[in-house]
Design a protein around this motif. Structure first.
Motif, PDB file in Angstrom:
ATOM      1  N   ARG A  57       0.840  -1.215   0.000  1.00 16.16           N
ATOM      2  CA  ARG A  57       0.000   0.000   0.000  1.00 16.16           C
ATOM      3  C   ARG A  57       0.868   1.255   0.000  1.00 16.16           C
ATOM      4  NH1 ARG A  57      -2.738  -0.447   6.001  1.00 16.16           N
ATOM      5  NH2 ARG A  57      -2.428  -2.681   6.098  1.00 16.16           N
ATOM      6  N   PRO A  58       1.706   1.422  -1.029  1.00 16.96           N
ATOM      7  CA  PRO A  58       2.612   2.582  -1.045  1.00 16.96           C
ATOM      8  C   PRO A  58       1.876   3.920  -1.025  1.00 16.96           C
ATOM      9  CG  PRO A  58       2.551   1.503  -3.195  1.00 16.96           C
ATOM     10  CD  PRO A  58       1.847   0.601  -2.232  1.00 16.96           C
ATOM     11  N   GLN A  59       0.613   3.938  -1.453  1.00 17.01           N
ATOM     12  CA  GLN A  59      -0.167   5.188  -1.442  1.00 17.01           C
ATOM     13  C   GLN A  59      -0.433   5.669  -0.017  1.00 17.01           C
ATOM     14  OE1 GLN A  59      -1.364   2.206  -2.193  1.00 17.01           O
ATOM     15  NE2 GLN A  59      -3.223   1.880  -0.960  1.00 17.01           N
ATOM     16  N   ASP A  60      -0.316   4.771   0.966  1.00  9.58           N
ATOM     17  CA  ASP A  60      -0.577   5.121   2.364  1.00  9.58           C
ATOM     18  C   ASP A  60       0.693   5.509   3.130  1.00  9.58           C
ATOM     19  OD1 ASP A  60      -3.235   4.497   1.933  1.00  9.58           O
ATOM     20  OD2 ASP A  60      -3.069   2.458   2.724  1.00  9.58           O
ATOM     21  N   VAL A  61       1.853   5.422   2.465  1.00  6.00           N
ATOM     22  CA  VAL A  61       3.134   5.639   3.152  1.00  6.00           C
ATOM     23  C   VAL A  61       3.635   7.060   2.909  1.00  6.00           C
ATOM     24  CG1 VAL A  61       5.539   4.869   3.363  1.00  6.00           C
ATOM     25  CG2 VAL A  61       3.708   3.189   2.971  1.00  6.00           C
ATOM     26  N   VAL A  62       4.110   7.684   3.988  1.00  7.74           N
ATOM     27  CA  VAL A  62       4.609   9.063   3.922  1.00  7.74           C
ATOM     28  C   VAL A  62       5.735   9.217   4.949  1.00  7.74           C
ATOM     29  CG1 VAL A  62       2.991   9.958   5.659  1.00  7.74           C
ATOM     30  CG2 VAL A  62       3.841  11.500   3.885  1.00  7.74           C
TER      31      VAL A  62
ATOM     32  N   GLY B  56       6.396  10.526  -1.007  1.00  3.39           N
ATOM     33  CA  GLY B  56       6.903   9.471  -1.866  1.00  3.39           C
ATOM     34  C   GLY B  56       6.291   9.549  -3.258  1.00  3.39           C
ATOM     35  N   ALA B  57       6.838   8.770  -4.199  1.00  4.25           N
ATOM     36  CA  ALA B  57       6.344   8.786  -5.582  1.00  4.25           C
ATOM     37  C   ALA B  57       4.876   8.386  -5.662  1.00  4.25           C
ATOM     38  CB  ALA B  57       7.199   7.851  -6.438  1.00  4.25           C
ATOM     39  N   LYS B  58       4.444   7.539  -4.714  1.00  3.71           N
ATOM     40  CA  LYS B  58       3.063   7.041  -4.764  1.00  3.71           C
ATOM     41  C   LYS B  58       2.201   7.509  -3.591  1.00  3.71           C
ATOM     42  CE  LYS B  58       4.312   2.996  -7.522  1.00  3.71           C
ATOM     43  NZ  LYS B  58       4.386   1.517  -7.585  1.00  3.71           N
ATOM     44  N   THR B  59       2.724   8.404  -2.760  1.00  8.48           N
ATOM     45  CA  THR B  59       1.943   8.893  -1.617  1.00  8.48           C
ATOM     46  C   THR B  59       0.647   9.539  -2.096  1.00  8.48           C
ATOM     47  OG1 THR B  59       3.979   9.344  -0.368  1.00  8.48           O
ATOM     48  CG2 THR B  59       1.963  10.398   0.417  1.00  8.48           C
ATOM     49  N   GLY B  60      -0.488   9.137  -1.517  1.00 13.56           N
ATOM     50  CA  GLY B  60      -1.784   9.655  -1.919  1.00 13.56           C
ATOM     51  C   GLY B  60      -1.953  11.127  -1.558  1.00 13.56           C
ATOM     52  N   LYS B  61      -2.670  11.856  -2.412  1.00 12.06           N
ATOM     53  CA  LYS B  61      -2.922  13.275  -2.129  1.00 12.06           C
ATOM     54  C   LYS B  61      -3.742  13.436  -0.855  1.00 12.06           C
ATOM     55  CE  LYS B  61      -2.564  14.947  -6.890  1.00 12.06           C
ATOM     56  NZ  LYS B  61      -3.216  15.671  -7.994  1.00 12.06           N
ATOM     57  N   ASP B  62      -4.660  12.502  -0.601  1.00  6.65           N
ATOM     58  CA  ASP B  62      -5.448  12.602   0.626  1.00  6.65           C
ATOM     59  C   ASP B  62      -4.579  12.381   1.859  1.00  6.65           C
ATOM     60  OD1 ASP B  62      -5.096   9.895  -0.035  1.00  6.65           O
ATOM     61  OD2 ASP B  62      -6.976   9.287   0.918  1.00  6.65           O
ATOM     62  N   VAL B  63      -3.528  11.554   1.702  1.00  9.39           N
ATOM     63  CA  VAL B  63      -2.592  11.338   2.814  1.00  9.39           C
ATOM     64  C   VAL B  63      -1.835  12.634   3.101  1.00  9.39           C
ATOM     65  CG1 VAL B  63      -0.479  10.126   3.509  1.00  9.39           C
ATOM     66  CG2 VAL B  63      -2.360   8.854   2.436  1.00  9.39           C
ATOM     67  N   LEU B  64      -1.351  13.288   2.047  1.00  2.00           N
ATOM     68  CA  LEU B  64      -0.638  14.558   2.228  1.00  2.00           C
ATOM     69  C   LEU B  64      -1.532  15.605   2.876  1.00  2.00           C
ATOM     70  CD1 LEU B  64       1.419  15.049  -1.058  1.00  2.00           C
ATOM     71  CD2 LEU B  64       2.318  14.847   1.254  1.00  2.00           C
ATOM     72  N   ALA B  65      -2.761  15.731   2.356  1.00  2.00           N
ATOM     73  CA  ALA B  65      -3.692  16.733   2.900  1.00  2.00           C
ATOM     74  C   ALA B  65      -3.965  16.461   4.377  1.00  2.00           C
ATOM     75  CB  ALA B  65      -4.993  16.719   2.108  1.00  2.00           C
ATOM     76  N   THR B  66      -4.113  15.179   4.720  1.00  2.00           N
ATOM     77  CA  THR B  66      -4.400  14.799   6.111  1.00  2.00           C
ATOM     78  C   THR B  66      -3.226  15.148   7.026  1.00  2.00           C
ATOM     79  OG1 THR B  66      -5.801  12.989   5.348  1.00  2.00           O
ATOM     80  CG2 THR B  66      -5.038  12.880   7.625  1.00  2.00           C
ATOM     81  N   VAL B  67      -2.018  14.790   6.600  1.00  2.00           N
ATOM     82  CA  VAL B  67      -0.833  15.016   7.434  1.00  2.00           C
ATOM     83  C   VAL B  67      -0.567  16.516   7.601  1.00  2.00           C
ATOM     84  CG1 VAL B  67       1.669  14.700   7.559  1.00  2.00           C
ATOM     85  CG2 VAL B  67       0.201  12.781   6.932  1.00  2.00           C
ATOM     86  N   MET B  68      -0.763  17.298   6.537  1.00  2.00           N
ATOM     87  CA  MET B  68      -0.538  18.752   6.636  1.00  2.00           C
ATOM     88  C   MET B  68      -1.544  19.390   7.602  1.00  2.00           C
ATOM     89  SD  MET B  68       2.115  19.300   4.790  1.00  2.00           S
ATOM     90  CE  MET B  68       2.232  21.053   4.414  1.00  2.00           C
ATOM     91  N   SER B  69      -2.790  18.927   7.554  1.00  2.00           N
ATOM     92  CA  SER B  69      -3.812  19.441   8.470  1.00  2.00           C
ATOM     93  C   SER B  69      -3.506  19.018   9.906  1.00  2.00           C
ATOM     94  CB  SER B  69      -5.182  18.935   8.039  1.00  2.00           C
ATOM     95  OG  SER B  69      -6.167  19.311   8.964  1.00  2.00           O
ATOM     96  N   LEU B  70      -3.077  17.781  10.057  1.00  2.00           N
ATOM     97  CA  LEU B  70      -2.744  17.259  11.385  1.00  2.00           C
ATOM     98  C   LEU B  70      -1.570  18.023  11.987  1.00  2.00           C
ATOM     99  CD1 LEU B  70      -3.415  14.991  13.443  1.00  2.00           C
ATOM    100  CD2 LEU B  70      -1.728  13.566  12.258  1.00  2.00           C
TER     101      LEU B  70
END
Length: 698
Positions: free
Chosen positions: A425-430, A449-463
């Motif tokens: 699940r590389p899309q879930d890794v950051v 990462g190359a496959k990190t999901g945009k929703d993961v990035l948005a979530t982590v930045m908000s967090l």
């Protein structure tokens, strides 16, 4: 982005409505002035209430207009305040939530002020290198007294309205509202509708019984606390002027002159740059602001060491439950004891209440079993910095964590794409690279990462905002933004030793420039063995990259820094004072002789520019490669994570202030030094291009 107007009975209500904090932009100022005039021309209206929509009365100037003609367009804020003061009908400010900067100055121009409890009140202009520019230094001392007002102005920190309302003799607030502040203000407006003359703050006196002595004391204090910033001292001057001028208009003119002169200082420009850079860092070019986010209600942390414990505290502080996982009970016990010790120190200093401490500890659980963290929404790995160790952790996490959980690594240098490759699940890794001590340092490098999901990035930045971190996105490369750049800085520091400098001379030069700590003191604090391990890897992976051998020789002597009682400096047990070491100086001299180098006198200016421009050149490569999306992100990393002087605005901003043409010319001189690395001083393509075009990074 304006102000609305309505009439309730005999009271006109003007509501500032410029989200998110009702900034006093041109359209809002214009509509407010028009509302005051309209109310004065309506015979049915006897009084006016001025309030703010949403979650603020007003946060002050509209930052979107900074530097644009609209910021000064009439009616400017000074003109608007004059309109309010000159109203023939009483103007009552209904203040709530946030009343800062120009918002407070506007409220001080009103005839009366009704405030809601819990309102954050401040004049924060000093944090941008300015004095308040619309009467704050003249009117606030008249309503709060000189000392309270000056403290607020030179600190710029918000104070709760009920604290100010409780001060004896204060004239800032006429009423502390119970219940709805607008209803309270409407009722108050009806009470005072026929009272004349209308009270004006400008007619009050600002006096101090021992003015000369007090203001001299205040100047000495701010000089010691803010030696690199001119604004606090000018704040003292302006408040003193309020006590000495017979006519407030003279004081307002003095304040305005100070405001305009400070606006042009490099310190003010640096602080404004940092202000905007921090806000820009949260914006990712290809991740829209409305990107859906994942829920983070439960966090797990792998590792109870220094980093794992510090990371956990961030989430506990924000009220988010945390489970710490370790392989051994003794390690868990040590980690929990450290967290308790940190919190207890805060309680002892009065920074944390006992009940808050207990609430935070109640949110913390521990385990030795991965099965106990399977339902966490976010898991952060903080284990030993070795790829094989990370592989074991992420392979296990991939097996046990629920679908949709975010898997984060606290790695400071390793390849996040390789780590993501250990999972299905590389899309879930950051990457979430915290800086030590993680519960104190503001910076969080979010590694995409190359496959990190945009929703993961948005979530982590908000967090990150929720846990009060400044998050900066980095692409994947060795060392990311901060550590990749610091390696070049450290290489230059080593070359300077070989050429004739001492560790203490290098440290003192950059500390005088404004760094919190020089490179050698920093190495001793972090542990010189960490850099040694990285260099050993470099010798295999990049055999052409040159390093001074002095740092290796130091580590071969077992001098790893403060933790071993000796590093570049000597240390007395129990103290952190860096004592110059004759042993180290002898080692450097011997190594220099073996290289056949005759030591030369090196100026502080050369030391500073070699170290800082090494950061600039590597930073330019990082921006060009897309590792950082903009130069200001590089500045934020260095301002919040590496002790770069705030009054310089970060390495890229500092280069801009020096002129990129001049930076390139200086680098060309460094390239001619036979003992330096000439290839490194080849200007990065982005730097060379901007310099040739007469442009800047920011």
């Amino acid at each position: 982005m304006t102000a609305s107007y309505e009439v309730r009975g005999q009271v006109a209500v003007i509501t500032l409505n410029n989200p998110p904090v009702n900034g006093l932009g041109y359209e809002t100022r214009k509509a407010t002035a028009e509302g005051i005039e309209r109310a004065n021309n309506d015979a049915a209206v006897k009084a006016i209430v001025l309030t703010g929509a949403g979650k603020a009365f007003s946060g002050g100037a509209d930052i979107r207009e900074f530097g644009s003609p609209k910021a000064l367009a009439e009616p400017n804020l000074l003109s608007l305040i004059k309109v309010v003061e000159n109203s023939g009908k009483p103007v009552v400010a209904a203040i709530h939530s946030v009343c800062m900067g120009g918002g407070l100055e506007l409220a001080l121009g009103c005839h009366y002020r009704v405030v809601a409890p819990g309102t954050q009140v401040a004049l924060p202009e000093v944090k941008l290198g300015l004095v308040p520019g619309a009467g704050g230094t003249q009117r606030l001392p008249r309503v709060l007294g000189v000392e309270v007002a000056l403290n607020m102005i030179v600190k710029g920190d918000p104070v709760k309205s009920e604290q100010l309302a409780a001060l004896p003799g204060q004239k800032l607030f006429d009423q502390l509202a119970e219940g709805d502040v607008l209803e309270a203000a409407l009722a108050y407006a009806q009470q005072v509708a026929d009272v004349r003359p209308l009270p004006l703050v400008r007619n009050l006196k600002a006096r101090h019984p021992e003015g000369d002595a007090y203001f001299q004391f205040a100047r000495n204090t701010v000089k010691a606390m803010a030696k690199n910033f001119p604004a606090p001292a000018r704040c003292v001057d302006c408040v003193e002027q309020a006590t000495k001028t017979r006519n407030i208009d003279d004081g307002l003119a003095y304040e305005r002159e100070a405001f305009i002169s400070l606006m042009m200082t490099p310190e003010c420009k640096a602080l404004r740059h940092a202000f905007f850079a921090e806000r820009a860092a949260s914006k990712i070019p290809d991740v829209p602001e409305d990107t859906p986010q994942r829920k983070i209600e439960q966090v797990a942390v792998i590792g109870a060491g220094t980093m794992g414990g510090g990371i956990s505290m961030n989430f506990l502080n924000a009220g988010i439950p945390v489970t710490i996982l370790e392989t051994k009970q003794e390690a868990l016990d040590r980690g929990i004891a450290t967290i308790r010790k940190n919190y207890e120190a805060q309680v002892k200093k009065g920074k944390l209440k006992q009940d808050k401490y207990e609430q935070r500890m109640a949110l913390l659980t521990t385990t030795l079993d991965y099965a106990d963290i399977k339902n966490a929404d976010l898991v952060i790995e903080a284990v030993f910095e070795e790829l094989g160790v990370k592989e074991k952790v992420f392979t296990t996490l991939d097996e046990v964590m629920k679908p949709g959980a975010i898997l984060a690594s606290n790695t400071s240098t390793l390849d996040v794409d390789k780590i993501a490759g250990f999972t299905k699940r590389p899309q879930d890794v950051v990457g979430m690279h915290f800086f030590s001590p993680a519960n104190v340092m503001k910076l969080l490098e979010v590694v995409r990462g190359a496959k990190t999901g945009k929703d993961v990035l948005a979530t982590v930045m908000s967090l990150a905002k929720k846990i009060k971190k400044t998050a900066v996105v980095s692409g994947v490369c060795d060392g990311f933004i901060g550590n990749r750049m610091i390696e070049q800085y450290s290489r230059q520091a080593g070359f300077l030793l070989e050429e004739g400098a001492t560790p203490q001379q290098v440290d003192k030069a950059v500390e005088k420039f404004g760094f919190a700590m020089g490179p050698f003191r920093m190495g001793d604090l972090a542990g010189n063995d960490i850099g040694w391990a990285i260099r050993k890897r470099r010798y295999q992976e990049k055999p052409d990259m040159r390093y001074s051998k002095t740092a290796d020789l130091l580590c071969e002597m077992g001098r790893y820094g403060q933790k071993t009682g000796a590093g570049w400096y000597d240390y007395v047990p129990g103290k952190r004072d860096a004592i110059p070491s004759s042993v180290v100086n002898e080692m450097i001299e011997k190594h220099r002789a073996e290289l056949g180098i005759t030591p030369r006198k090196i100026s502080d200016e050369e030391i500073v520019h070699r170290l800082v421009y090494s950061l600039v050149n590597e930073g330019a490569k990082i921006v060009e490669e897309g590792i950082a999306s903009k130069a200001s992100d590089v500045d934020m990393v260095y301002l919040t994570g590496y002790g770069f002087p705030l009054h310089r605005g970060g390495p890229m901003n500092y280069a801009d202030t020096q002129g990129l043409f001049n930076v390139v010319q200086t680098m060309k001189r460094f390239a001619k030094n036979p003992h330096d690395d000439a290839s490194f001083w080849e200007p990065a393509p982005l730097l060379a291009r901007l310099a040739a075009e007469g442009k800047s990074f920011n």
